[in-house]
Design a protein around this motif. Structure first.
Motif, PDB file in Angstrom:
ATOM      1  N   ARG A 154      -0.160  39.012   7.927  1.00  0.00           N
ATOM      2  CA  ARG A 154       0.048  39.636   6.609  1.00  0.00           C
ATOM      3  C   ARG A 154       1.318  40.471   6.594  1.00  0.00           C
ATOM      4  N   ALA A 155       1.549  41.206   7.659  1.00  0.00           N
ATOM      5  CA  ALA A 155       2.755  42.034   7.751  1.00  0.00           C
ATOM      6  C   ALA A 155       4.001  41.145   7.792  1.00  0.00           C
ATOM      7  N   GLU A 156       3.937  40.065   8.556  1.00  0.00           N
ATOM      8  CA  GLU A 156       5.069  39.135   8.625  1.00  0.00           C
ATOM      9  C   GLU A 156       5.354  38.541   7.248  1.00  0.00           C
ATOM     10  N   LYS A 157       4.291  38.157   6.562  1.00  0.00           N
ATOM     11  CA  LYS A 157       4.443  37.576   5.225  1.00  0.00           C
ATOM     12  C   LYS A 157       5.070  38.580   4.258  1.00  0.00           C
ATOM     13  N   GLU A 158       4.663  39.831   4.346  1.00  0.00           N
ATOM     14  CA  GLU A 158       5.200  40.872   3.471  1.00  0.00           C
ATOM     15  C   GLU A 158       6.678  41.148   3.788  1.00  0.00           C
ATOM     16  N   ILE A 159       7.021  41.180   5.059  1.00  0.00           N
ATOM     17  CA  ILE A 159       8.427  41.368   5.445  1.00  0.00           C
ATOM     18  C   ILE A 159       9.259  40.208   4.906  1.00  0.00           C
ATOM     19  N   PHE A 160       8.746  39.003   5.057  1.00  0.00           N
ATOM     20  CA  PHE A 160       9.429  37.824   4.552  1.00  0.00           C
ATOM     21  C   PHE A 160       9.632  37.941   3.040  1.00  0.00           C
ATOM     22  N   ALA A 207       7.947  51.524   8.826  1.00  0.00           N
ATOM     23  CA  ALA A 207       7.703  51.480  10.269  1.00  0.00           C
ATOM     24  C   ALA A 207       6.348  50.840  10.551  1.00  0.00           C
ATOM     25  N   ASP A 208       5.350  51.171   9.734  1.00  0.00           N
ATOM     26  CA  ASP A 208       4.012  50.611   9.919  1.00  0.00           C
ATOM     27  C   ASP A 208       4.030  49.088   9.763  1.00  0.00           C
ATOM     28  N   LEU A 209       4.709  48.614   8.766  1.00  0.00           N
ATOM     29  CA  LEU A 209       4.816  47.178   8.513  1.00  0.00           C
ATOM     30  C   LEU A 209       5.512  46.464   9.679  1.00  0.00           C
ATOM     31  N   ILE A 210       6.562  47.062  10.180  1.00  0.00           N
ATOM     32  CA  ILE A 210       7.305  46.490  11.310  1.00  0.00           C
ATOM     33  C   ILE A 210       6.441  46.480  12.566  1.00  0.00           C
ATOM     34  N   HIS A 211       5.731  47.568  12.822  1.00  0.00           N
ATOM     35  CA  HIS A 211       4.869  47.648  14.010  1.00  0.00           C
ATOM     36  C   HIS A 211       3.744  46.618  13.950  1.00  0.00           C
TER      37      HIS A 211
END
Length: 182
Positions: A16-22, A4-8
């Motif tokens: 960085r969060a977008e890159k990690e989700i990718f 949830a933290d990564l998505i938020h």
């Protein structure tokens, strides 16, 4: 893990969060796209479009769990692939002769590796392959497939049946070829 933290953070345009989700979801999304789009360049284009749509939609996205997030990504990927197919291809729609129902031998499938089955599915005509993937892989009902593709439920059933028939013939010919080599 898609938390949830990564998505938020990604919803707030944290790169960085977008890159990690990718990084975490790319193999899943790419595999989904390649099932529908035979051409690797088209699949890569679809993947990029999926992430553009996904990251834009995150503003309104309500994180429930990782499974739901992957489900959302899958839905975007399937819809994006179907849009690309509509633009570039006219679906080959056929009907079955009255009363014909192909017999699919499940034993033949057990002798093939997953990669071999995937290659055989990829050899199907685009309309057959699309309906086969939507029904057998994604789990959509014929009515849903019909609505997605702008065809009737009966046509969806016919396409699936023809796809199974073609796969059965390909599997049998592959087994015959392997039997001759032994």
């Amino acid at each position: 893990m898609l938390t949830a933290d990564l998505i938020h953070k990604a919803a707030k345009k944290d790169k960085r969060a977008e890159k990690e989700i990718f990084r975490l979801s790319y193999p899943f999304v790419r595999t989904c796209c390649i099932r529908y789009l035979k051409n690797e360049q088209e699949a890569d284009e679809a993947v990029m479009n999926v992430y553009l749509i996904f990251f834009t939609a995150l503003i309104k996205f309500d994180y429930q769990n990782e499974k739901a997030t992957f489900g959302f990504l899958k839905k975007i990927a399937v819809n994006e692939c179907l849009m690309q197919l509509r633009k570039s291809t006219s679906f080959s729609i056929s009907t079955l002769s009255d009363g014909y129902k192909p017999e699919v031998e499940n034993e033949a499938l057990s002798d093939l590796a997953t990669t071999e089955i995937f290659k055989l599915v990829m050899e199907l005509p685009v309309g057959y392959r699309t309906v086969f993937n939507l029904y057998e892989v994604e789990g959509y009902a014929h009515a849903e497939i019909a609505a997605m593709l702008g065809i009737t439920a009966g046509t969806s059933k016919s396409q699936l049946s023809k796809a199974r028939q073609m796969l059965q013939k390909k599997i049998i010919s592959k087994e015959t070829y392997h039997a001759k080599l032994k």
